[in-house]
Design a protein around this motif. Sequence first.
Motif, mmCIF file in Angstrom:
data_model
loop_
_atom_site.group_PDB
_atom_site.id
_atom_site.type_symbol
_atom_site.label_atom_id
_atom_site.label_comp_id
_atom_site.label_asym_id
_atom_site.label_seq_id
_atom_site.Cartn_x
_atom_site.Cartn_y
_atom_site.Cartn_z
ATOM 1 N N ASN A 2 3.907 30.474 33.606
ATOM 2 C CA ASN A 2 3.075 31.855 33.893
ATOM 3 C C ASN A 2 1.916 31.638 35.202
ATOM 4 O OD1 ASN A 2 4.513 33.002 31.703
ATOM 5 N ND2 ASN A 2 3.308 31.954 30.350
ATOM 6 N N GLY A 26 6.935 33.642 35.245
ATOM 7 C CA GLY A 26 6.309 34.822 34.474
ATOM 8 C C GLY A 26 5.082 35.231 35.430
ATOM 9 N N PRO A 45 -3.620 31.045 32.192
ATOM 10 C CA PRO A 45 -2.228 30.755 33.267
ATOM 11 C C PRO A 45 -1.940 29.407 33.581
ATOM 12 C CG PRO A 45 -3.948 32.003 34.318
ATOM 13 C CD PRO A 45 -4.467 31.987 32.925
#
Length: 227
Positions: A2, A26, A45
Amino acid sequence: MNLLVVEDDPRVADFLMRGLRAEGYGVQLARTGPQGLELTRTSEPSLLILDLMLPGLNGLELCQTLRAEGCQVPMLMLTAMNNIEDKVNGLRLGADDYLTKPFAFEELLARIEALLRRGREQRPRASKLQVADLLLDRERMEASRAGKPIALTAKELAFLELLMSAPGRLYSRERILSNVWGTSEDPLTNVVDVYVRRLRAKIDEGHPVALLKTVRGLGYRLDAGEG
């Protein structure tokens, strides 16, 4: 993986979001420094891509604040100014890499992959990977499904390991070629398609759930979901 993009320019943000999602990442977007700070704190993240010039809190201040809080997320800083002093300041404050606008998307991908790879190398590597009933023993480099051994060549094992290292992630042919065969391989070759057929025959045939999925026009992923 992510990624969090912190970018206030709508055109650049749209370009990054569409391109990175097409590569299987993502992606979240923050349009201001304070929003980027909050999202980094809450969403954890895998990598932060931040513009230098941001409203509310610029990229240098955002980087400095996060590092002071002990945040170890890799940070790739973007700037429209080819200014050595800004780059040096950013690196000293904790940025891991710098990229000057305009940049080639392939270069951005290469730098992202290098930062993520560096982060993985700093973490203990799992000795075994598993997706549903498919198991890969990294130490022995042996694969099995539902307890039955699968005979794989070295390249097939490397391909399978790449897919199993991030279940559900979409890998384009270009990314697969780069990671498994190296950048010297002709991008027009059909070797990826050949190996997908070989892997599918070995890991999916005879099983009720197919794990190796084709996303038409985009690439391949490995997961136990439908579709």
